[in-house]
Design a protein around this motif. Structure first.
Motif, short mmCIF file in Angstrom:
data_model
loop_
_atom_site.label_atom_id
_atom_site.label_comp_id
_atom_site.label_asym_id
_atom_site.label_seq_id
_atom_site.Cartn_x
_atom_site.Cartn_y
_atom_site.Cartn_z
N LEU A 138 0.81 -1.21 0.00
CA LEU A 138 0.00 0.00 0.00
C LEU A 138 0.84 1.26 0.00
N ALA A 139 2.16 1.13 0.09
CA ALA A 139 3.03 2.30 0.01
C ALA A 139 3.40 2.63 -1.44
N LEU A 164 -6.62 3.45 0.50
CA LEU A 164 -6.42 2.08 0.95
C LEU A 164 -5.51 2.03 2.18
N GLN A 165 -4.48 2.86 2.16
CA GLN A 165 -3.57 2.91 3.31
C GLN A 165 -4.29 3.43 4.55
N GLU A 170 -7.08 2.25 9.72
CA GLU A 170 -8.32 2.22 10.50
C GLU A 170 -8.68 0.80 10.88
N ARG A 171 -8.46 -0.15 9.96
CA ARG A 171 -8.77 -1.55 10.26
C ARG A 171 -7.88 -2.07 11.39
N ASP A 172 -6.59 -1.72 11.32
CA ASP A 172 -5.68 -2.15 12.38
C ASP A 172 -6.08 -1.54 13.73
N ALA A 173 -6.45 -0.24 13.68
CA ALA A 173 -6.86 0.42 14.93
C ALA A 173 -8.14 -0.21 15.49
N ASN A 174 -9.09 -0.52 14.60
CA ASN A 174 -10.33 -1.15 15.06
C ASN A 174 -10.08 -2.54 15.61
#
Length: 393
Positions: A138-139, A164-165, A170-174
């Motif tokens: 994603l980078a 996407l990044q 956000e997915r990791d934080a959730n």
């Protein structure tokens, strides 16, 4: 094909009109020009589908572009050659004209090849970036700076990568928040459940010396679990914004006075003095029940952490009404996020009746839903300010 036919007919008519206006041709010349232009239009009509098929089947955009551009140049050369032949040039002049046209054609093709190489390189860069994104990198970015359609395509790919990044973060934080939530809920459920299990087993085995006290302890644990479940349900509703509030004009000082009276027995049990300081009327627009919940959570938290005193000041402030709750305890530890779920100053999370660390989180979310602000103030001690907007009209 219909659009191509219309364009070719327009080009044919336009060419004949241009000849008519600029050359004043004879009837024979008109027939000659019409024949040449018509033959060119027919040739373009027949070869264009082949060129399109070649472009779509080519593995490199540069090759397709070069063939198409070269065909255009060759057609132009052919027109000039026919026109030169029609001017009855000498063999020497005709050969010179054709050689010059051929040389010019090669130069044009070389230039087209160089220009198409840069375009093809940028397209490959976009393709490679999309492939890296699809592979999970994603980078990846195109790093292309152009002002044409390809540049806008590259910008769209980069914007997609940024989004996407962001979604990945956000997915990791959730995921982390869900993990912490489950761990904290498990801890706060396990402790009272274990205590109830021990008490029930003691009652069943006849080992309880004072059954009434054991039953009272079980009742307190059940009440604790019930409050925890209610708080979890409420905070999930607040997070999903599925809780509605009825905003109306109210006096914040009245709600503060009701809170003090409701929590005074709790403060007396802890030998904490509650003092309410109200300066005049403090109108605001809010839901009285929701404001009462916020004040009880904040004042209750202050009582738990106070040494001997909690002061509550209610004032008009910044076009609305504000209440400041300040205790003389140690204050909020550095680095603590008091408005996050399950946040407590006691990291050991001992079951001392201090709740599950949801009180301030609920208060903050309710205040935000009311378009107000709940903030931490500087010490000494712990200080929280609740601000609510003034009544509309």
């Amino acid at each position: 094909m219909a659009r191509l036919t219309i364009l070719l007919v327009a080009a044919l008519v336009g060419g004949l009109l241009f000849v008519e206006v600029t050359m004043r041709p004879t009837p024979a010349e008109r027939v000659t020009f019409a024949t040449i232009f018509g033959a060119l239009a027919l040739l373009a009509l027949l070869t264009t589908p082949l060129l399109l098929r070649l472009a779509r089947s080519s593995r490199r955009f540069r090759d397709a572009l070069t063939v198409a551009a070269s065909t255009t140049v060759v057609v132009g050369v052919a027109v000039v050659a026919v026109a030169a032949a029609g001017m009855f040039l000498s063999d020497h002049d005709l050969r010179l004209t054709l050689v010059s046209l051929a040389t010019g054609t090669l130069v044009a093709i070389a230039q087209l090849w160089a220009l198409s190489a840069a375009l093809s390189s940028d397209l490959e860069q976009v393709e490679g970036t999309v492939a890296r994104l699809a592979g999970g990198d994603l980078a990846a970015r195109t790093s292309i700076n152009r002002g044409d359609e390809l540049g806008r395509l590259a910008d769209s790919v980069d914007e997609l990568a940024d989004r996407l990044q962001q979604l990945e973060a956000e997915r990791d934080a959730n995921h982390l928040a869900r993990t912490e939530l489950l761990a904290n809920v498990g801890h706060d459920l396990r402790t009272p459940l274990a205590a109830m299990q021990v008490a029930v087993e003691a009652l069943q085995d006849g080992m309880a010396r004072d059954p009434a006290a054991y039953l009272a302890a079980v009742g307190r644990d059940i009440e604790h679990l019930s409050l925890l479940v209610d708080d979890l349900f409420l905070i999930s509703q607040l997070d999903s914004r599925s809780v509605g509030f009825d905003l109306t004009g109210m006096d914040l000082s009245e709600s503060a006075d009701e809170t003090v009276e409701a929590l005074r027995p709790v403060a007396d049990a802890r030998s904490v003095h509650l003092e309410l300081d109200v300066l005049g009327s403090t109108p605001c627009a809010a839901d009285p029940a929701a404001v009462g919940r916020v004040l009880r959570n904040v004042v209750g938290n202050a009582i738990r952490h106070a040494d001997v005193e909690v002061r509550i000041h209610v004032r008009e402030h910044n076009g609305g009404a504000a209440v400041i709750i300040r205790d003389d305890g140690p204050g909020f530890p550095d680095g603590l996020a008091p408005f996050e779920r399950f946040t407590r100053g006691d990291e050991a999370r001992a079951r001392d009746g201090a709740g599950a660390g949801l009180g301030l989180a609920i208060a903050h979310r309710i205040t935000t839903a009311l378009d107000g602000e709940l903030s931490i103030l500087d010490g000494p001690g712990g200080a929280v300010r609740l601000w609510l907007p003034g009544p509309v009209g």
